[in-house]
Write an enzyme that holds these catalytic residues in place. Structure first.
Site, mmCIF file in Angstrom:
data_model
loop_
_atom_site.group_PDB
_atom_site.id
_atom_site.type_symbol
_atom_site.label_atom_id
_atom_site.label_comp_id
_atom_site.label_asym_id
_atom_site.label_seq_id
_atom_site.Cartn_x
_atom_site.Cartn_y
_atom_site.Cartn_z
ATOM 1 N N ASP A 480 -0.154 -23.225 -16.422
ATOM 2 C CA ASP A 480 -0.132 -24.416 -15.576
ATOM 3 C C ASP A 480 -0.452 -25.665 -16.410
ATOM 4 O O ASP A 480 -0.938 -25.570 -17.546
ATOM 5 C CB ASP A 480 -1.184 -24.226 -14.470
ATOM 6 C CG ASP A 480 -0.895 -25.030 -13.218
ATOM 7 O OD1 ASP A 480 -0.041 -25.925 -13.258
ATOM 8 O OD2 ASP A 480 -1.552 -24.765 -12.193
ATOM 9 N N ASP A 550 4.936 -26.689 -5.876
ATOM 10 C CA ASP A 550 3.773 -26.260 -5.090
ATOM 11 C C ASP A 550 4.113 -26.233 -3.613
ATOM 12 O O ASP A 550 3.328 -25.745 -2.811
ATOM 13 C CB ASP A 550 2.603 -27.226 -5.317
ATOM 14 C CG ASP A 550 1.783 -26.808 -6.521
ATOM 15 O OD1 ASP A 550 2.036 -25.725 -7.063
ATOM 16 O OD2 ASP A 550 0.885 -27.577 -6.913
HETATM 17 C C1 DGJ Z 1 -1.102 -26.038 -9.455
HETATM 18 C C2 DGJ Z 1 -0.140 -24.902 -9.314
HETATM 19 O O1 DGJ Z 1 1.142 -25.363 -9.131
HETATM 20 C C3 DGJ Z 1 -0.613 -24.016 -8.159
HETATM 21 O O2 DGJ Z 1 0.323 -23.013 -7.907
HETATM 22 C C4 DGJ Z 1 -1.940 -23.445 -8.522
HETATM 23 O O3 DGJ Z 1 -1.803 -22.618 -9.641
HETATM 24 C C5 DGJ Z 1 -2.918 -24.571 -8.798
HETATM 25 N N1 DGJ Z 1 -2.408 -25.518 -9.748
HETATM 26 C C6 DGJ Z 1 -4.218 -24.017 -9.287
HETATM 27 O O4 DGJ Z 1 -5.094 -24.979 -9.682
#
Ligand code: DGJ
Length: 744
Positions: A480, A550
């Site tokens: 990430d 997300d």
């Molecule tokens: C952003 C990601 O896109 C989410 O899926 C998740 O992993 C969060 N960060 C966790 O902090």
């Protein structure tokens, strides 16, 4: 060899029977562009494709020693500014000690079978030499004592050409590069619609269109990532072209940091496309004997509309960008605990999720954010890559074992490029953060960025991550990156070197990816940047799938996945079924629609399976079985967009197997229509007209031509009075159809 060279006239014709790309050496020694588009038959001389007579007069600028020559109106391959061309250039480079207008003239060429790799950078590649041919043109500027190498690769069976450039300092003093694009392309007219993908967090890659107009139109990122806001993709579509027919040129930049893609339309309606590292803030000091390599630009041409363009990108990336076993291996159906628990979990809860998911047929559990340091919310611990023994007292190894005992593989979330001000790492190494000590700094999600331009920091992360991979026998990593880069200065670079920071940073990211993927080829990487903030082909070289957004709302995902498919294969898009009401939109959609959208991607779940009802568990078991049955088709098939969520209440797309013997079709309707049309059909694409197909779940059979010209009948919709016989209805409805050929 897919390249014809006329040595005498110094002309080059790259062609594979599908496309042609032609240029030559002009009389001033620079390269002139002649043609790019549908294949032309080869001939000795193509120089008539560009008109060189420049009328002298008040409005033109010509060479003092050759009044019939000036660059202002000429199509060029890699232009510079300041020598009668007034458009924005591909290159700007200077000596620190003398003034000069760059003037790179032809020196020599080299032909290669296959395609050399680009050192330190992601790029398309060949495995066998016959898959592509490469032309390298060397140009020299005697005054600068510099050598410019232009690389062109044409792929044998794809309408695709890749381009990049590198510059070598042959002198004894330093050169300073202010602008160094991967490619420049001069098109003869502006009769195009420019299509690009724009958005922001949770609504990435929406399709945007505008007609080209005089002046500069551009998309870019200055955020240190390719960004949620603009994807490094751009298409030029002829006015008469559609999804299925007509001419489209597509461009994609294999890079994950600051980029610029711009089209300058001049006073004669010529269009200059330039693609490369964004020149704003960029300054590279090129030491004697050193070289600078630009990232690669991918150019595809389609005479079968936007779908043809997308399929060209998809097949190129499946075969020549995604690496190793992940080109072919099926990807596990995963469950991610993020939306199920956020930071609030313990070993018992995770094992419970794994057991429950395993019974549904799910294959891998991803433990997302919050397993390390003391991270119970997003205010601390990034950088402290050791397990939080308060949450997981038996450690990661024991957890991994328990997950594996449920029949599931184990995956972990990392955010390697970040550091929390509240972390052990920051207390120990405050200078490891990007920024200017003692001056203003900006936080994003409460965190700072680690200075990946420094190799010792990349080494540190490699040690930490590789130890955990070994210790837990990890099968998967979600990498990430949750903020953009501000105060972009490294404490290890001198003031005059800070223009190198962004590029050095991303080279550090690529280096870590490279080391980890080479050392652990069996680990599946999924890239992520707050969802889809770095969904680009640079990342795809290392991580064959990316968390698309997300936003897990099935209706929002129609637009996001539809837009993403313009350049990227569906099998690279992480797409999960999540709980309702949806956490990003509060929308409640049927479980069937959530799965019907997520099937067109690398499938998974993002919910707590323990909270499901018995009926939901039965339905999910069927979904998982359905995806397992069709995932090879989704991975290898040709993807067609049929109805656009950007213009309609309905969306549709389909994947057709390469031999056209089977297809999977997704159809979605956002809002119900009162008293809808009685006979609704969906016209298909890409199947064989003379094949007879059967629709799974019904006894009906159709010829391919019926399905493409009349359409696949959609089940009866609720119309207010047909309650008993209606097969579908309500908002957010959808259907997935599976077609199979039953006779030739
Ligand atoms: C952003 C990601 O896109 C989410 O899926 C998740 O992993 C969060 N960060 C966790 O902090």
């Amino acid at each position: 060899m897919l390249i014809h060279v006329n040595q005498e006239d110094r002309q080059f014709h790259l062609t594979n029977g599908q496309i042609s790309y032609i240029f030559h050496v002009m009389k001033n020694g620079q390269l002139g562009h002649l043609y790019y588009g549908k294949a032309l038959r080869n001939r000795d001389d193509f120089s008539h494709l560009q008109v060189y007579d420049v009328p002298t007069g008040a409005t033109t600028h010509v060479y003092a020693d050759d009044p019939a020559f000036g660059l202002e109106t000429l199509r060029q391959e890699y232009p510079a500014y300041g020598n009668s061309d007034f458009r924005e250039p591909a290159i700007s480079v200077s000596k620190t000690t003398a003034n000069h207008v760059p003037h790179f003239t032809y020196d020599s060429y080299q032909l290669l079978d296959g395609k050399p790799r680009l050192e330190g950078l992601p790029a398309t590649y060949t495995e066998e030499q016959h898959e592509a041919s490469t032309l390298q043109i060397t140009l020299k500027d005697e005054f600068l004592q510099a050598e410019l190498l232009l690389n062109y690769t044409i792929f044998r069976d794809k309408p695709a050409i890749t381009r990049s450039a590198s510059l070598k300092n042959l002198g004894t003093g330093e050169l300073v590069i202010d602008r160094f694009m991967g490619a420049s392309l001069d098109l003869p007219d502006k009769d195009f619609t420019m299509i690009h993908l724009a958005g922001t967090w949770s609504r990435e890659r929406h399709v945007k269109e505008r007609k080209l107009e005089t002046g500069i139109q551009s998309i870019f990122s200055l955020r240190g990532v390719s960004s949620h806001h603009h994807n490094p993709f751009l298409a030029l579509q002829r006015p008469e072209a559609t999804e299925h027919t007509g001419e489209v040129y597509g461009f994609n930049f294999i890079y994950s940091s600051n980029f610029l893609m711009q089209i300058e339309v001049d006073h004669y309606d010529m269009a200059r496309l330039t693609v490369g590292i964004h020149p704003f803030g960029f300054k590279w000091n090129l030491k004697p004997q050193a070289s600078f390599q630009s990232p690669e630009v991918v150019m595809v041409y389609s005479d079968q509309g936007l779908n043809g363009m997308s399929q060209a990108f998809h097949t190129l990336y499946r075969e020549h960008l995604i690496q190793g076993q992940w080109k072919k291996a099926v990807r596990p159906i995963l469950i991610n605990n993020w939306e199920a628990t956020y930071f609030d979990f313990n070993e018992e809860k995770l094992v419970e999720i794994a057991k429950s998911a395993s019974q549904l047929g799910i294959e891998l559990l991803v433990l997302d954010d919050g397993w390390f340091g003391k991270r119970n919310d997003d205010t601390s611990s990034l950088g402290d890559w050791h397990v939080d023994l308060n949450k997981l007292p038996n450690g990661l190894e024991s957890l991994a074992m328990k997950i594996t005992e449920t029949g599931m593989k184990f995956g972990l979330w990392f955010e390697p490029e970040m550091i929390s001000p509240n972390s052990e790492l920051f207390r120990e190494h405050p200078d490891w953060a990007v920024g200017i000590p003692g001056q203003h700094y900006t936080l994003g999600r409460n965190q700072l960025v680690l200075d990946f331009s420094r190799p010792e920091i990349v080494d540190y992360l490699y040690e930490k991550m590789s130890a955990i991979i070994k210790q837990t026998n990890l099968a998967y990593i979600k990498w990430d990156m949750n903020r953009n880069i501000t105060e972009a200065f490294s404490q290890k670079l001198a003031v005059h070197e800070q223009g190198e920071f962004f590029h050095r940073y991303i080279l550090g990211v690529y280096a870590l990816y490279d080391r980890l993927t080479s050392e652990f080829p069996n680990v599946l990487f999924e890239s992520c940047a707050g969802g889809g903030g770095r969904f680009d082909p640079g990342m795809m070289y290392y991580a064959p799938q990316a968390w698309t957004s997300d936003d897990t709302d099935a209706i929002e995902r129609l637009k996001i996945q539809y837009g993403t498919s313009f350049a990227y294969p569906v099998y690279s898009m992480g797409s999960h079924v999540s709980a309702v009401p949806n956490h990003q939109t509060l929308r409640t959609t049927p479980l069937q629609t959530r799965a019907n959208t997520a099937y067109f991607g690398t499938f998974g779940y993002e919910l707590d399976p323990v909270k499901l009802t018995e009926e939901e568990r039965i339905e999910i078991k069927e979904q998982v079985a359905f995806y397992k049955q069709h995932r090879e088709l989704i991975r290898d098939g040709h993807f067609y967009r049929l109805l656009s969520p950007f213009s309609k209440n309905e969306t549709a797309w389909m994947v057709v197997s390469q031999d056209q013997s089977e297809a999977l079709i997704g159809w979605y309707k956002v809002l119900a229509t009162p008293n809808p049309k009685k006979q609704q059909t969906l016209r298909l694409s890409g199947i064989t007209a003379s094949n007879m197909y059967k629709v799974a779940g019904s006894e009906r059979t159709y010829y391919g031509d019926e399905l493409m010209n009349v359409g696949l009948p959609l089940p009866t919709e609720f119309n207010g009075v047909n309650g008993g016989s209606a097969e579908r209805g309500g908002d957010f409805q959808s259907q997935v159809f599976y077609l199979q050929q039953i006779e030739g």
